[in-house]
Design a protein around this motif. Structure first.
Motif, mmCIF file in Angstrom:
data_model
loop_
_atom_site.group_PDB
_atom_site.id
_atom_site.type_symbol
_atom_site.label_atom_id
_atom_site.label_comp_id
_atom_site.label_asym_id
_atom_site.label_seq_id
_atom_site.Cartn_x
_atom_site.Cartn_y
_atom_site.Cartn_z
ATOM 1 N N LYS A 204 -4.903 -8.931 -0.635
ATOM 2 C CA LYS A 204 -3.472 -9.188 -0.424
ATOM 3 C C LYS A 204 -3.092 -8.922 1.020
ATOM 4 O O LYS A 204 -3.550 -7.944 1.632
ATOM 5 C CB LYS A 204 -2.628 -8.295 -1.340
ATOM 6 N N GLY A 205 -2.219 -9.782 1.533
ATOM 7 C CA GLY A 205 -1.620 -9.540 2.837
ATOM 8 C C GLY A 205 -0.391 -8.656 2.682
ATOM 9 O O GLY A 205 0.416 -8.849 1.773
ATOM 10 N N LEU A 206 -0.254 -7.691 3.574
ATOM 11 C CA LEU A 206 0.868 -6.762 3.506
ATOM 12 C C LEU A 206 2.046 -7.263 4.339
ATOM 13 O O LEU A 206 1.871 -8.008 5.308
ATOM 14 C CB LEU A 206 0.438 -5.383 4.010
ATOM 15 N N GLY A 207 3.263 -6.832 3.910
ATOM 16 C CA GLY A 207 4.464 -7.176 4.666
ATOM 17 C C GLY A 207 5.264 -8.317 4.090
ATOM 18 O O GLY A 207 6.230 -8.769 4.717
ATOM 19 N N PHE A 208 4.890 -8.804 2.889
ATOM 20 C CA PHE A 208 5.610 -9.912 2.253
ATOM 21 C C PHE A 208 6.319 -9.400 1.000
ATOM 22 O O PHE A 208 5.720 -8.688 0.192
ATOM 23 C CB PHE A 208 4.648 -11.031 1.849
ATOM 24 N N TYR B 245 -3.850 -5.495 5.386
ATOM 25 C CA TYR B 245 -4.473 -6.029 4.180
ATOM 26 C C TYR B 245 -4.718 -4.914 3.169
ATOM 27 O O TYR B 245 -4.932 -3.738 3.525
ATOM 28 C CB TYR B 245 -5.792 -6.728 4.526
ATOM 29 N N LEU B 246 -4.696 -5.319 1.908
ATOM 30 C CA LEU B 246 -4.971 -4.408 0.798
ATOM 31 C C LEU B 246 -6.024 -5.066 -0.084
ATOM 32 O O LEU B 246 -5.870 -6.219 -0.492
ATOM 33 C CB LEU B 246 -3.698 -4.150 -0.015
ATOM 34 N N ALA C 225 0.831 -1.197 0.000
ATOM 35 C CA ALA C 225 0.000 0.000 0.000
ATOM 36 C C ALA C 225 0.873 1.257 0.000
ATOM 37 O O ALA C 225 0.597 2.228 -0.734
ATOM 38 C CB ALA C 225 -0.932 -0.010 1.214
ATOM 39 N N GLN C 226 1.917 1.263 0.805
ATOM 40 C CA GLN C 226 2.822 2.415 0.839
ATOM 41 C C GLN C 226 3.563 2.573 -0.488
ATOM 42 O O GLN C 226 3.715 3.691 -0.991
ATOM 43 C CB GLN C 226 3.821 2.235 1.986
ATOM 44 N N ALA C 227 4.038 1.432 -1.048
ATOM 45 C CA ALA C 227 4.771 1.490 -2.304
ATOM 46 C C ALA C 227 3.892 2.024 -3.434
ATOM 47 O O ALA C 227 4.325 2.857 -4.250
ATOM 48 C CB ALA C 227 5.309 0.110 -2.660
#
Length: 662
Positions: free
Chosen positions: A506-510, A538-539, A469-471
């Protein structure tokens, strides 16, 4: 930049040591060096039949070049004394410095040398075949020449082997870098190329310490009509963080090195044989060999082999023109099929006038010609019947002004005497079909964009990964389209107001969500989905429709070449396809477009068999955007989009990863 002229072209030589010094003296004597060679030894009266002096202070004059063949600790004092008396330069032969873990001793050596140039340490030395001056403690296979190519190597054994060639290549200089503690690759190369008797440069490279300086060297060499060809070793080593991203994996190993050499205008080859054959072409004809080639032989089998091998190497043989066909038909008659490669049969064999006309008429319409001819071995056969064909090759080159290469299908089918004689007449003998074609291909690549320099290397960082999300927020702000989305810390916080299903969850942090099982497609109700173990949030995104192709696009800092851009076919199969190209930044729109056409699967982007064409201009725009992101933000370490979905019009970044220094 230090003046290396005295150490490369000495009028006097001093040698220190015993056994190694004896070898240097013997090599200078054998090669006919006209200046004095002074052995220096505290206890011996003579070395190699030459009287010794006990100390440097006892020399009759200050030497231009010195071979220092004593142990590493004694070398420090010798170098300091040589610098004090104004010697022209020294070869530091001893090993046991930085390469053995003693960086401090090597730094002390550089300090002792001051402004005096030193090659090494851990260095074999220099051979000057032009003037017969050798600061070289071993055997070699070269001979005196009036002009020729220079060879610089970071491996002594490799360059010794190259001097043993029997392919007719005139070698002017051989020089080793060793540890390159003081004099680096670019400085040494510039010094040998400054000699007007040097025609081209061949390199065996294990590492490039100063990429911008090397690029400047390559451009300066081309400006004086001198091409550079290199073997870059160590290309199979994976980059240190290859697991961090797809881009790092796909652009690891030798991709950045090959990209840098290509963009700098340096021909890259993969074997010593290809290096020698390419240097022969550059020696005789300089850089800039054209791409329109013809092939002639008196055998259909040879013509077929040339066509097949050319296809694997990437060399092209365009069709004959109408004017050429008419001229050839008038000589060869109706029984010869006129094509390129051309099998001209043996109807004209031994007829110098007709053979010259056929060779000239064909060559006239192309940039260069390959004439397959294997003279019989002279020790068991009579090769005289082949002389008219060989003379016709030379005549065709003179008549057209185009390079005409005599190509032996096997390397041994041109003996060294014949090869040297042909080179002296300006006709390059190429040895071995596949090697010759690879050399021709390499010689065609000696071109670079004027003024191009890679970005400076940024000091190593300890980056952290932004979540998707940040990217995506970052790349959206830069101008790259992303799907409509919403993010939350928990699944029950995802409220898709105004969004149209189906969704991607999508799960974030991977770094690699697919492998972690952190991607679910065609989701209609996120609240009905199960939690993803390890997810930091999550996204939820609208799924992208209307895609024509999925590509990967990544820009990242490089510890040697500044920064690189990698693009190609992407998605979850990006590494399986491994169909990418890497460029060293900065690049232009035109260079990105040309690189895309190098992809094996480029036709899939370009409307293969009537399919829709992908908007490759949108891909190029996205690539230029990543370049500007890296250029404008020194904290960025890597930006990757995989996949970037290309539509017929436009592109959408479906997944993105950013690593930056926090």
């Amino acid at each position: 930049m230090r003046d290396l002229s005295r150490v490369l072209r000495p009028r006097s030589i001093a040698v220190l040591g015993s056994g190694w010094a004896r070898n240097v003296i013997a090599q200078c004597t054998k090669m006919g060096f006209e200046g004095p060679v002074w052995p220096v030894h505290p206890t011996r009266e003579e070395i190699g039949g030459v009287p010794c002096v006990a100390a440097l202070a006892d020399l009759p004059e200050v030497p231009d070049a010195v071979f220092v063949g004593v142990n590493r600790h004694a070398t420090l004092g010798v170098i300091e004394e040589l610098a004090a008396i104004g010697a022209g330069g020294a070869i530091c032969f001893a090993s046991g410095w930085r390469e053995a873990g003693d960086a401090g001793l090597q730094e002390a050596l550089v300090a002792a040398a001051g402004n005096m140039p030193i090659l090494g340490p851990n260095c074999y030395g220099v051979i000057n075949y032009l003037d017969g001056a050798l600061l070289w403690p071993d055997e070699h296979g070269g001979r005196r020449v009036e002009r020729g190519v220079a060879l610089i190597s970071q491996s002594s054994n490799i360059v010794i082997n190259l001097t043993m060639q029997a392919r007719g290549l005139p070698i002017a200089y051989v020089a080793c870098l060793g540890n390159a503690a003081q004099v680096g690759l670019a400085d040494l190369a510039a010094a040998v190329l400054a000699d007007e008797r040097v025609t081209a440069l061949g390199l065996y490279i294990e590492g490039i310490a100063d990429a911008p300086a090397f690029a400047a060297l390559a451009e300066a060499a081309r400006a004086t009509g001198k091409g550079i060809v290199a073997i870059k070793a160590g290309k199979t080593e994976a980059s240190r963080d290859a697991a961090a991203s797809h881009t790092a994996s796909l652009a690891g190993g030798g991709a950045p090195s090959s990209a840098f050499l290509r963009q700098a205008g340096v021909a890259e080859v993969t074997s010593p044989a290809e290096l020698i054959e390419t240097l022969k072409i550059l020696h005789a004809h300089g850089p800039g060999l054209g791409r329109q080639l013809c092939s002639l032989s008196c055998s259909g089998g040879e013509a077929g082999l040339m066509a097949d091998l050319a296809a694997t190497v990437g060399v092209e043989f365009p069709p004959l023109g109408d004017g050429q066909r008419a001229r050839l038909a008038a000589v060869l008659g109706p029984l010869v099929t006129l094509s390129n490669p051309l099998d001209y049969h043996t109807f004209i064999w031994g007829d110098l006038a007709k053979t010259t006309e056929v060779f000239t008429a064909t060559l006239q319409g192309y940039d260069a010609g390959l004439f397959v001819i294997d003279p019989p071995r002279p020790d068991r056969c009579d090769p005289s019947s082949f002389e008219p064909a060989l003379e016709a090759i030379e005549a065709a080159q003179k008549a057209t002004g185009k390079p005409a290469f005599a190509l032996a299908s096997l390397p041994e089918n041109f003996d060294e005497t014949r090869a040297i004689a042909q080179m002296a007449r300006g006709v390059v003998p190429l040895m071995g079909m596949e090697t010759a074609l690879s050399a021709v291909k390499a010689a065609q690549t000696v071109a670079g964009r004027e003024g191009w320099r890679p970005w400076p290397v940024i000091a190593a960082k300890a980056p952290q990964m932004l979540n998707e999300a940040q990217a995506k927020a970052r790349i959206k702000a830069a101008g790259i389209a992303v799907p409509t989305s919403v993010s939350a810390a928990r699944l029950d916080g995802l409220i898709p107001d105004g969004m149209t299903p189906p969704f991607a969850l999508k799960g974030l942090g991977f770094a690699h969500k697919t492998e972690a099982g952190a991607v679910r497609l065609n989701v209609s109700d996120p609240s009905a989905e199960a939690e993803m173990p390890g997810a930091e949030g999550y996204l939820l995104e609208e799924m992208v429709t209307g895609g024509v192709a999925e590509v990967i696009l990544g820009a990242r800092c490089d510890p040697v070449y500044g920064a690189t851009l990698t693009l190609g076919l992407g998605g979850v199969a990006a590494e399986l396809l491994a169909d990418t190209v890497t460029l060293v930044l900065p690049v232009t729109r035109v260079e990105i477009a040309e690189a895309l056409r190098e992809l094996r699967l480029w036709p899939l982007l370009d409307g293969w068999r009537g399919a829709a064409r992908a908007d490759t201009e949108a891909l190029i725009n996205a690539a230029l955007t990543l370049q500007e992101m890296l250029r404008g933000d020194p904290s960025l370490v890597e930006v990757e989009i995989n996949p970037l979905i290309l539509r017929q019009s436009g592109a959408v970044a479906v997944d993105a990863v950013i690593w930056e220094e926090i």
